[in-house]
Scaffold this active site. Sequence first.
Site, mmCIF file in Angstrom:
data_model
loop_
_atom_site.group_PDB
_atom_site.id
_atom_site.type_symbol
_atom_site.label_atom_id
_atom_site.label_comp_id
_atom_site.label_asym_id
_atom_site.label_seq_id
_atom_site.Cartn_x
_atom_site.Cartn_y
_atom_site.Cartn_z
ATOM 1 N N SER A 129 -9.023 2.010 0.263
ATOM 2 C CA SER A 129 -7.737 2.310 -0.372
ATOM 3 C C SER A 129 -7.723 1.949 -1.857
ATOM 4 C CB SER A 129 -6.600 1.592 0.362
ATOM 5 O OG SER A 129 -6.683 0.202 0.140
ATOM 6 N N LYS A 166 -4.022 -4.551 -2.927
ATOM 7 C CA LYS A 166 -3.373 -3.440 -3.647
ATOM 8 C C LYS A 166 -2.989 -3.904 -5.058
ATOM 9 C CE LYS A 166 -2.967 -0.432 -0.150
ATOM 10 N NZ LYS A 166 -3.981 -1.175 0.653
#
Lengths: 208, 208
Positions: A129, A166
């Site tokens: 991701s 993230k």
Amino acid sequence: MDKLTTRQRQVLNFIRRSLQKNGIAPTRAEIAEAMGFHSKNAAVDHLKALERKGFIRLHSDLSRGIQLLDGSEAAGDEVDLPVTTLPVIGSVAAGSPIEAIENVEQQVTVPDGLFRQQPTYLLRVRGDSMKDAGILDGDLIAVRKTSQAQSGQIVVARIQDEVTVKTLLIKRNRPVLMPANDAYRPIIMAPEDLTIEGVFVGLIRDAG
Amino acid sequence: MDKLTTRQRQVLNFIRRSLQKNGIAPTRAEIAEAMGFHSKNAAVDHLKALERKGFIRLHSDLSRGIQLLDGSEAAGDEVDLPVTTLPVIGSVAAGSPIEAIENVEQQVTVPDGLFRQQPTYLLRVRGDSMKDAGILDGDLIAVRKTSQAQSGQIVVARIQDEVTVKTLLIKRNRPVLMPANDAYRPIIMAPEDLTIEGVFVGLIRDAG
DNA sequence: AAAAACACTGTACATAGTCACAGTACCTGT
DNA sequence: ACAGGTACTGTGACTATGTACAGTGTTTTT
């Protein structure tokens, strides 16, 4: 301390090597010969520049009077360099504290100062991701434990029982966890559901 | 190694102190003054004796050419953990061997075994031509020096005088250097124009 | 008792080494 | 366009330094 040009660094490295090998600083003539100058004064100019930039000290009228000023000493060859052994955290069991012993996969020793911010632990990344941020599946990321993070930083966050890496953005007072991969969606959260475990300070990849 | 007389030991100690304090060996005149001799030749005699007994080495006709031979620096060489200090190579001068000491930007110590393949040196990456492979501008890549590489490996290659990092592919017996970034083009080459400097074995990134 | 090493003094000289002056050329930031 | 930094070449003066030669006296070893 000013920055050096390539040529100046080459001269500095030659002096350092000379000192280490012979225990004695080179003369202008030796520098000139090693560097391929046809004139000693080319070396003189470089030495003046190095002195002006604070890397060496020249003792005037003194044969071989070049003294290194930057940290790496001439004599002190090998010092016990400070290292820290960090736990590598693999898959994190749901609900458990991230640093729980059960999660420790292995120990990796890294020298202090390898990363400008000293990490607390290493985390093995799962998934892609964050691939557009250069963080790939299987990479080890160095994490400094903290519950504070600023917008724009890459963070290790916990959402309920899941741990994820993230980029943190704060938009209209709401935290958003941004993936770096078009195939994933931003995660918009209520502040109370988000726990910051740490911030990304570095990365180690083994290509095998 | 022969035994020293008291006076000879004093002279040796003075040389050692000098070297430590000033980073440079004393001249005969300096020794004479420090010891209270009225003649430089007293110092010369001591130096000859010290050399004969194997404590120092004199470089003839060389200013301040006194080299200590006794194992003063051997002490404290113990390493409890196997580590290797690798040179970090910055910009590589055209035409120079990649590992030339002149190109060394700094030294970084990494523990042995951090990467499955032991690297020979580290290279600072410039540009983003490999960003889709997770190699970003400013990253340090660990390189194992070799002239052999297989199709599919990420390699450090030299084309004429330029050094570049790309994925190596062999297509119809011709080497192709593939960037990992759509903005760049593959480089198709004649085999004789390509020199493999090493293969990518790992990566270190400092997020600061 | 002699030889050899130790511990110096003193003179002289050649060379090693620093450093100033003068000049060329390229490159970079203002 | 110009100043200033970088990167050299070339000459020469002047100083720092090493080292040979010639001694004197003392101590240690054989």
